[in-house]
Design a protein around this motif. Structure first.
Motif, short mmCIF file in Angstrom:
data_model
loop_
_atom_site.label_atom_id
_atom_site.label_comp_id
_atom_site.label_asym_id
_atom_site.label_seq_id
_atom_site.Cartn_x
_atom_site.Cartn_y
_atom_site.Cartn_z
N ARG A 1 -4.23 4.71 -7.43
CA ARG A 1 -3.97 4.76 -5.99
C ARG A 1 -3.37 6.10 -5.58
O ARG A 1 -3.81 6.74 -4.63
N GLN A 2 -2.36 6.51 -6.33
CA GLN A 2 -1.72 7.78 -6.00
C GLN A 2 -2.68 8.95 -6.18
O GLN A 2 -2.69 9.89 -5.39
N LEU B 1 -5.82 8.91 -5.76
CA LEU B 1 -6.75 8.93 -4.64
C LEU B 1 -6.11 9.55 -3.40
O LEU B 1 -6.76 10.27 -2.64
N LEU B 2 -4.84 9.25 -3.17
CA LEU B 2 -4.14 9.83 -2.03
C LEU B 2 -4.08 11.35 -2.13
O LEU B 2 -4.40 12.08 -1.18
N LEU C 1 -12.94 2.00 -6.45
CA LEU C 1 -11.47 1.88 -6.39
C LEU C 1 -10.91 2.21 -5.00
O LEU C 1 -9.82 1.77 -4.65
N VAL C 2 -11.68 2.99 -4.23
CA VAL C 2 -11.23 3.29 -2.87
C VAL C 2 -11.17 2.02 -2.03
O VAL C 2 -10.15 1.70 -1.39
N HIS D 1 -11.10 -0.93 -3.20
CA HIS D 1 -10.14 -1.85 -3.80
C HIS D 1 -8.73 -1.62 -3.27
O HIS D 1 -8.03 -2.54 -2.86
N HIS D 2 -8.29 -0.34 -3.28
CA HIS D 2 -6.91 -0.06 -2.89
C HIS D 2 -6.70 0.03 -1.38
O HIS D 2 -5.63 -0.30 -0.88
N PHE D 3 -7.72 0.54 -0.67
CA PHE D 3 -7.49 0.83 0.74
C PHE D 3 -8.36 0.02 1.69
O PHE D 3 -8.07 -0.07 2.87
N LEU E 1 -7.62 4.59 4.19
CA LEU E 1 -7.30 5.65 3.23
C LEU E 1 -6.70 6.84 3.93
O LEU E 1 -5.68 7.40 3.50
#
Lengths: 201, 201
Positions: free
Chosen positions: A21-22, A24-25, A55-56, A58-60, A66
């Motif tokens: 996650r981090q 990706l940010l 995963l994008v 998934h997390h956001f 995002l």
DNA sequence: CGCACAACTGGTCATCTGGACAGTTGTGAG
DNA sequence: CTCACAACTGTCCAGATGACCAGTTGTGCG
């Protein structure tokens, strides 16, 4: 990823488990800063972060989410003090670290300007943008008052806009050479308004 | 389009024969300003201009070329005088029309900021951007000198950055209420540097 | 060790996009 | 009126995109 580091010749290593996650940010900030909002896609940001593109979501959930999260991340990482001696009222310390800060983090600055423009179209981004501007302005008001300057709204707004404009030009036109002398002149203009005359000149 | 104006209930009429190219340029500015560079597509700009999307490729060849031409178009339409009384040295006239200009043409301002950021990634856009900044700075230098202000590079750079920053904030945060008083304060700061004291206070 | 759950992967699909292109329409000169 | 050329139209196509999703892997607790 079980012992295949030697096979991974990419410049970026995959983030550790739970760090996606981090990653990706940070990747979002970098992609937007270097290639623009248009090229921020699930795949481009995932590639930059060295993770799978799913995963994008998934997390956001969405690209918009995002971006909102990346703005928060970028602001959290870059908001600093506007003076190298906070609270001292020393005009020479005011904005003294700006040029180096921009040089050290061009991605964050560029990203933020992109998102500020995006906030015109995305009202949900505005609270964050306005909050940061307000925070900086209040900090500036305090510093000016500590320097003995009567800091009304118009002056605070002007001074902050001047620095904002200098940073924008430094980021966009890559003209750092004039930022420092311009900040010096800004201080020169403010000095007669303060109750102090410390500089021997 | 032969006599079907009554059937055309769209808000925008189709441009006249031979006017498609200009309509696309204006449409590009509007689409970018209101929706961002990301949504500038052949189809979105053609829809905005009320022409067929193939006309974009016909006139401009590529999306990049459309953008470059639109920047030129926008700059040509918005570059104006920085003083309401050019050459007079009257500080009260300096930047006096800025707020109204921004209010009248928010699309052009926003578009230009988008393209300035884009110029970081598209070196071919830089000459135009730099040219406009340089033109404005020279004009500002002249006005300051006419006012009796010793206009060195740092001061010119600072003053222009301040106005640039004010306009940026007006465009992005929609806070015109503070732009005028801030410009007033800018003039107040410049006034002691001039050889004149015209204002009675 | 088994289990619950989160993180992660990469395939899938409907839709969109840049741009090429053949055909149609409009204009102006001769 | 004819013709040359520019402007314009809308179809086509390969590739990209946002987002969903079933399956795999990693982690930590009991």
């Amino acid at each position: 990823m079980t012992g295949t580091q030697t096979a991974a010749v990419t410049a970026r290593s995959a983030p550790g488990y739970g760090e996606g996650r981090q990653a990706l940010l940070a990747a979002a900030v970098h992609v937007v800063a270097t290639r623009g909002l248009r090229h921020l896609t699930y795949r481009s940001v995932a590639q930059q972060a060295n993770v799978a593109h799913g995963l994008v979501a998934h997390h956001f959930g969405t690209r918009d989410a995002l971006l909102a999260a990346a703005l928060e991340f970028s602001l959290a990482n870059s908001v600093g003090s506007i003076s190298t001696e906070p609270g001292s009222g020393d005009l020479d310390a005011l904005f003294a670290g700006v040029v180096d800060m921009v040089r050290a983090n061009p991605d964050d600055q560029a990203f933020q300007y992109e998102l500020i423009l995006e906030a015109r179209r995305r009202p949900e981004l505005r609270p964050q943008v306005e909050q940061v501007y307000a925070t900086y302005r209040e900090a500036l008001r305090s510093e000016l008052q500590a320097a003995g300057v009567e800091a009304d709204d118009a002056l605070v707004h002007l001074v902050f806009a001047a620095v904002d404009g200098l940073v924008f030009q430094q980021v966009c036109l890559d003209e750092p050479a004039l930022t420092l002398p311009s900040l010096e002149r800004l201080r020169d203009l403010l000095r007669p308004l303060s109750g102090r005359s410390v500089r021997a000149d």
